[in-house]
Design a protein around this motif. Structure first.
Motif, short mmCIF file in Angstrom:
data_model
loop_
_atom_site.label_atom_id
_atom_site.label_comp_id
_atom_site.label_asym_id
_atom_site.label_seq_id
_atom_site.Cartn_x
_atom_site.Cartn_y
_atom_site.Cartn_z
N SER A 249 45.71 53.22 102.89
CA SER A 249 45.78 53.53 101.47
C SER A 249 46.31 52.30 100.74
CB SER A 249 46.72 54.72 101.23
OG SER A 249 48.06 54.33 101.44
N GLY A 250 46.11 52.25 99.44
CA GLY A 250 46.57 51.10 98.67
C GLY A 250 48.06 50.84 98.82
N LEU A 251 48.87 51.91 98.74
CA LEU A 251 50.31 51.75 98.86
C LEU A 251 50.70 51.29 100.26
CD1 LEU A 251 53.11 51.97 97.65
CD2 LEU A 251 53.11 54.40 98.23
N ASP A 252 50.07 51.86 101.29
CA ASP A 252 50.39 51.43 102.66
C ASP A 252 50.01 49.97 102.89
OD1 ASP A 252 51.53 53.83 103.37
OD2 ASP A 252 49.70 54.63 104.27
N ALA A 253 48.88 49.54 102.35
CA ALA A 253 48.46 48.15 102.51
C ALA A 253 49.46 47.20 101.84
CB ALA A 253 47.06 47.94 101.92
N ILE A 254 49.95 47.58 100.68
CA ILE A 254 50.94 46.76 99.98
C ILE A 254 52.25 46.74 100.77
CG2 ILE A 254 52.36 46.62 97.88
CD1 ILE A 254 49.83 47.67 96.38
N ARG A 255 52.63 47.88 101.32
CA ARG A 255 53.84 47.93 102.15
C ARG A 255 53.72 46.99 103.35
NH1 ARG A 255 54.94 54.34 102.33
NH2 ARG A 255 56.36 54.43 100.58
N ILE A 256 52.60 47.06 104.03
CA ILE A 256 52.40 46.20 105.21
C ILE A 256 52.47 44.73 104.81
CG2 ILE A 256 50.71 45.49 106.95
CD1 ILE A 256 49.86 48.51 107.02
N ALA A 257 51.81 44.39 103.70
CA ALA A 257 51.84 43.00 103.24
C ALA A 257 53.27 42.57 102.90
CB ALA A 257 50.93 42.84 102.02
N ALA A 258 54.01 43.44 102.24
CA ALA A 258 55.40 43.11 101.87
C ALA A 258 56.27 42.97 103.12
CB ALA A 258 55.96 44.18 100.95
#
Length: 104
Positions: free
Chosen positions: A62-71
């Motif tokens: 999901s968009g939020l999970d992808a951003i979390r992983i990147a962060a």
């Protein structure tokens, strides 16, 4: 000869740039040939290209999970450069905040 397959929603390429931090790029297509499967993303000029050499992951999230992983990838990079206890404490606090998410 290559075959191009439209990527399902949620596929992203996560890039770790030492100068600008982590970036998430939406995968639009997959290029399939006798050499394997490669994701394709849209560059700044609108041209479909393979993600950059700093791409660490191609995942479906999901968009939020992808951003979390990147962060979190960015925090791992920062932790490798941290030299003081205060810096490590700040990284730990940021990690907890990222994992809690919005409103947490």
């Amino acid at each position: 000869m290559s075959e191009y397959v439209k990527a399902d929603a949620g596929w992203v390429a996560i890039e770790s740039d030492p100068e600008f931090g982590a970036k998430v790029h939406r995968v639009r297509f997959f290029e399939v040939d006798d050499k394997g499967v490669r994701p394709l993303v849209k560059d700044a000029n609108g041209v479909m290209v393979q993600p950059g050499h700093r791409t660490s992951d191609v995942i479906r999230a999901s968009g939020l999970d992808a951003i979390r992983i990147a962060a979190l990838r960015e925090l791992i990079r920062l932790a490798g450069r941290a030299t003081t206890e205060r810096q490590m404490d700040g990284i730990a606090e940021a990690q907890a905040l990222i994992m809690r998410g919005p409103g947490g």
